[in-house]
Design a protein around this motif. Sequence first.
Motif, PDB file in Angstrom:
ATOM      1  N   TYR A  36       0.778  -1.080  -0.124  1.00  0.00           N
ATOM      2  CA  TYR A  36      -0.028  -0.105   0.014  1.00  0.00           C
ATOM      3  C   TYR A  36       0.988   1.251  -0.058  1.00  0.00           C
ATOM      4  CZ  TYR A  36      -3.703  -3.273   1.609  1.00  0.00           C
ATOM      5  OH  TYR A  36      -4.552  -4.200   1.780  1.00  0.00           O
ATOM      6  N   THR A  37       0.631   2.054  -0.924  1.00  0.00           N
ATOM      7  CA  THR A  37       1.342   3.377  -0.933  1.00  0.00           C
ATOM      8  C   THR A  37       0.700   4.488  -0.205  1.00  0.00           C
ATOM      9  OG1 THR A  37       0.728   4.366  -2.621  1.00  0.00           O
ATOM     10  CG2 THR A  37       2.400   2.824  -3.127  1.00  0.00           C
ATOM     11  N   SER A  38       1.371   5.444   0.459  1.00  0.00           N
ATOM     12  CA  SER A  38       0.887   6.562   0.903  1.00  0.00           C
ATOM     13  C   SER A  38       0.591   7.336  -0.254  1.00  0.00           C
ATOM     14  CB  SER A  38       1.860   7.397   1.767  1.00  0.00           C
ATOM     15  OG  SER A  38       2.123   6.689   2.871  1.00  0.00           O
ATOM     16  N   GLY A  39      -0.264   8.404  -0.118  1.00  0.00           N
ATOM     17  CA  GLY A  39      -0.771   9.269  -1.243  1.00  0.00           C
ATOM     18  C   GLY A  39       0.512  10.145  -2.126  1.00  0.00           C
ATOM     19  N   GLN A  40       0.368   9.853  -3.368  1.00  0.00           N
ATOM     20  CA  GLN A  40       1.719  10.249  -4.013  1.00  0.00           C
ATOM     21  C   GLN A  40       1.201  11.659  -4.560  1.00  0.00           C
ATOM     22  OE1 GLN A  40       4.723   8.613  -3.996  1.00  0.00           O
ATOM     23  NE2 GLN A  40       3.337   7.483  -2.339  1.00  0.00           N
ATOM     24  N   GLY A  74       4.482   6.397  -7.175  1.00  0.00           N
ATOM     25  CA  GLY A  74       3.855   5.371  -6.366  1.00  0.00           C
ATOM     26  C   GLY A  74       4.843   4.037  -6.647  1.00  0.00           C
ATOM     27  N   GLU A 147      -3.388   7.296  -4.442  1.00  0.00           N
ATOM     28  CA  GLU A 147      -2.819   6.058  -3.571  1.00  0.00           C
ATOM     29  C   GLU A 147      -2.866   4.838  -4.389  1.00  0.00           C
ATOM     30  OE1 GLU A 147      -5.654   5.939  -0.471  1.00  0.00           O
ATOM     31  OE2 GLU A 147      -4.807   7.575   0.358  1.00  0.00           O
TER      32      GLU A 147
END
Length: 153
Positions: A36-40, A74, A147
């Motif tokens: 899961y990425t943080s908001g990019q 991302g 995200e």
Amino acid sequence: MSQLDSRLAELGLTVPATSKPVAAYLPAVTSGNLVYTSGQLPMIDGVLPATGKVGSTVNADDAAHYARQCVLNGLAAARSAIGSLDRITRVVKVVGFVASDPSFTGQPGVINGASELLQDIFGEAGQHARSAVGVAVLPLDAPVEIEFVFEFA
């Protein structure tokens, strides 16, 4: 050169270094076989290419281009968590936020910039579930933030 790096080179793209977080969070975390990425944000060399609201100070075509940069950022965040982008087996989910002028309703078209690039990079495995949401303001007055959830092996 990895398979994904070769594909990106064919598209004339490179994944940048991972952007440093602008607050207290990690760029990406794993749980099971998901990253899961943080908001990019669409940062380029640590700088936003534009600020403001889509539909007033930022046009939709430019915002779609910035959404593509969010994809590259991302991927950088995912790489920081799993080591190699060649481990990604599927793009699962994309959640896109568009800082929107109150009259702007083209959020899906803006986030298509990201969705289409993911499909160009990953082919069928790049097809994903998605949300495209209009918001009043984003961090640093960015026009777009995205995200990602990737499956990896």
